[in-house]
Motif scaffolding. Structure first.
Motif, PDB file in Angstrom:
ATOM      1  N   UNK A   1      15.824  40.403  37.945  1.00 12.90           N
ATOM      2  CA  UNK A   1      14.813  39.754  38.784  1.00 12.90           C
ATOM      3  C   UNK A   1      14.925  38.239  38.692  1.00 12.90           C
ATOM      4  N   UNK A   2      15.237  37.751  37.512  1.00 11.48           N
ATOM      5  CA  UNK A   2      15.394  36.309  37.268  1.00 11.48           C
ATOM      6  C   UNK A   2      16.549  35.733  38.084  1.00 11.48           C
TER       7      UNK A   2
ATOM      8  N   UNK B   1       6.214  34.522  33.228  1.00  3.26           N
ATOM      9  CA  UNK B   1       7.516  34.932  33.746  1.00  3.26           C
ATOM     10  C   UNK B   1       7.436  36.294  34.419  1.00  3.26           C
ATOM     11  N   UNK B   2       6.864  37.278  33.719  1.00  3.49           N
ATOM     12  CA  UNK B   2       6.833  38.632  34.284  1.00  3.49           C
ATOM     13  C   UNK B   2       5.906  38.707  35.496  1.00  3.49           C
ATOM     14  N   UNK B   3       4.888  37.870  35.524  1.00  8.37           N
ATOM     15  CA  UNK B   3       4.003  37.836  36.693  1.00  8.37           C
ATOM     16  C   UNK B   3       4.736  37.261  37.893  1.00  8.37           C
ATOM     17  N   UNK B   4       5.463  36.165  37.677  1.00  6.43           N
ATOM     18  CA  UNK B   4       6.210  35.528  38.761  1.00  6.43           C
ATOM     19  C   UNK B   4       7.285  36.470  39.325  1.00  6.43           C
TER      20      UNK B   4
ATOM     21  N   UNK C   1      17.149  36.188  24.613  1.00 10.48           N
ATOM     22  CA  UNK C   1      17.451  36.235  26.048  1.00 10.48           C
ATOM     23  C   UNK C   1      16.177  35.992  26.852  1.00 10.48           C
ATOM     24  N   UNK C   2      15.109  36.684  26.476  1.00 10.31           N
ATOM     25  CA  UNK C   2      13.830  36.506  27.183  1.00 10.31           C
ATOM     26  C   UNK C   2      13.300  35.094  26.968  1.00 10.31           C
ATOM     27  N   UNK C   3      13.441  34.601  25.744  1.00 16.21           N
ATOM     28  CA  UNK C   3      13.011  33.232  25.442  1.00 16.21           C
ATOM     29  C   UNK C   3      13.778  32.227  26.298  1.00 16.21           C
ATOM     30  N   UNK C   4      15.098  32.429  26.447  1.00 17.63           N
ATOM     31  CA  UNK C   4      15.920  31.514  27.244  1.00 17.63           C
ATOM     32  C   UNK C   4      15.468  31.486  28.707  1.00 17.63           C
ATOM     33  N   UNK C   5      15.102  32.646  29.244  1.00 14.15           N
ATOM     34  CA  UNK C   5      14.616  32.679  30.633  1.00 14.15           C
ATOM     35  C   UNK C   5      13.277  31.957  30.756  1.00 14.15           C
ATOM     36  N   UNK C   6      12.408  32.141  29.765  1.00 13.36           N
ATOM     37  CA  UNK C   6      11.122  31.442  29.780  1.00 13.36           C
ATOM     38  C   UNK C   6      11.310  29.927  29.715  1.00 13.36           C
ATOM     39  N   UNK C   7      12.221  29.475  28.853  1.00  7.95           N
ATOM     40  CA  UNK C   7      12.485  28.037  28.734  1.00  7.95           C
ATOM     41  C   UNK C   7      13.062  27.472  30.023  1.00  7.95           C
ATOM     42  N   UNK C   8      13.970  28.236  30.648  1.00  6.69           N
ATOM     43  CA  UNK C   8      14.581  27.782  31.900  1.00  6.69           C
ATOM     44  C   UNK C   8      13.534  27.659  33.004  1.00  6.69           C
ATOM     45  N   UNK C   9      12.563  28.547  32.980  1.00  8.96           N
ATOM     46  CA  UNK C   9      11.503  28.523  33.986  1.00  8.96           C
ATOM     47  C   UNK C   9      10.352  27.597  33.594  1.00  8.96           C
TER      48      UNK C   9
END
Length: 317
Positions: free
Chosen positions: A129-130, A181-184, A166-174
């Motif tokens: 999704x990301x 993140x999961x709501x978006x 991995x999840x942390x990296x996506x949160x930081x990027x966003x």
């Protein structure tokens, strides 16, 4: 709220059993500060027959297999794992999580234990999704490499830790929290209750699956039209390909205008058409086609594989 990332390794897996030998997990707070990190080794009460998620490639666990006999079996740690995953203050995640939840489900059935009951998400689906790419399921190692996360594959606690990073990296990027993140991304949790599993998904995944379904339905309609068209054709006797049978790749069959044009030329030169590659002399595919059907055709010694230009040359002499 805490985030619980977990991963499972099994001594063996088949349709009715999954003999868990390692339950690895990482508990962290909402800022990804680690609270607890642990590998729980288990006696699988069975031999080791190690395969990958597809059940074919052998893997090697970074443990001594004799060591597992010194640890308790699944029922002895069931209550602890259950309390960890069912705690309403914990958000449960994994990578390709449905597999691991299925393993838990099979073990509870094997040892006649009550079903687990919790919701869970999946870093694999979150990553799709990301990126907006739902065409394939990416492995943890591939995603970790893409996001600059290092880990040791198949050590369960390290897989869980890598999933967290991995999840942390996506949160930081966003620039957002996990919950933002999961709501978006429109993530929907999977669930297990009373031995019944529901897969996690996302808004993007649902849209992709709807589009794929519509595409399959449209292609089915095209196939009906194509074979109705073919049923009215008769090969011309004595043509350049008299008595020869042809089959097209799905990509060509789905292009009705191209398929009909080639069919006309084949029948005008005495050829026939079949859906079945094992009944044919020639298989026609475009050069870039790497689909399973085309790969199967290339592996048949009795079949000549041509591209559309080569077919034109054959028909034109």
């Amino acid at each position: 709220m805490s985030l619980v990332f977990f991963d499972i390794e099994c001594a063996s897996v088949n349709r009715t059993t999954a003999k868990i030998c390692v339950f690895g997990y990482v508990v962290c707070d909402e800022n990804f500060n680690i609270i607890k990190k642990e590998d729980i080794l288990l006696n699988p009460r069975g031999g080791f027959h190690l395969t990958d998620r597809k059940g074919d490639k052998g893997i090697v666990l970074p443990y001594s297999y004799t060591e597992f006999k010194n640890h308790p079996p699944f029922p002895k740690v069931y209550n602890y794992i259950k309390s960890l995953l069912e705690d309403t203050q914990n958000i449960v995640l994994g990578h390709s999580t449905m597999n691991d939840v299925k393993y838990l489900n099979l073990e509870t059935k094997r040892f006649k234990l009550p079903s687990f009951k919790f919701s869970f998400s999946d870093s694999q689906l979150i990553y799709n999704a990301y990126t907006g790419n739902h065409t394939r399921q990416m492995g943890l190692e591939h995603i970790a490499t893409e996001l600059g996360v290092e880990f040791t594959p198949h050590r369960a606690v390290d897989d869980a830790y890598a999933t967290m990073r991995v999840v942390e990296a996506m949160c930081k990027a966003k620039g957002c929290t996990y919950f933002e993140l999961v709501k978006e991304l429109g993530m929907v949790d999977g669930k297990i209750n009373n031995y019944t599993l529901t897969s996690p998904t996302s808004a993007g995944e649902k849209k992709y699956q709807r589009e794929k379904l519509n595409e399959r339905e449209e292609n089915a309609k095209k196939h009906i039209k194509l074979f109705n068209y073919i049923s009215r054709k008769k090969p011309k006797k004595g043509g350049r390909v008299w008595g020869k049978t042809f089959t097209f790749s799905r990509n060509i069959e789905n292009n009705l205008e191209l398929a009909k044009s080639l069919i006309d030329k084949i029948y005008a030169e005495g050829g026939n058409y079949s859906q079945h590659i094992t009944h044919s002399n020639y298989y026609i595919a475009q050069n870039e086609d790497e689909t399973p059907r085309t790969q199967t055709a290339k592996n048949l010694e009795t079949l000549i594989v041509l591209n559309t230009e080569e077919l034109e040359g054959l028909l034109n002499g």
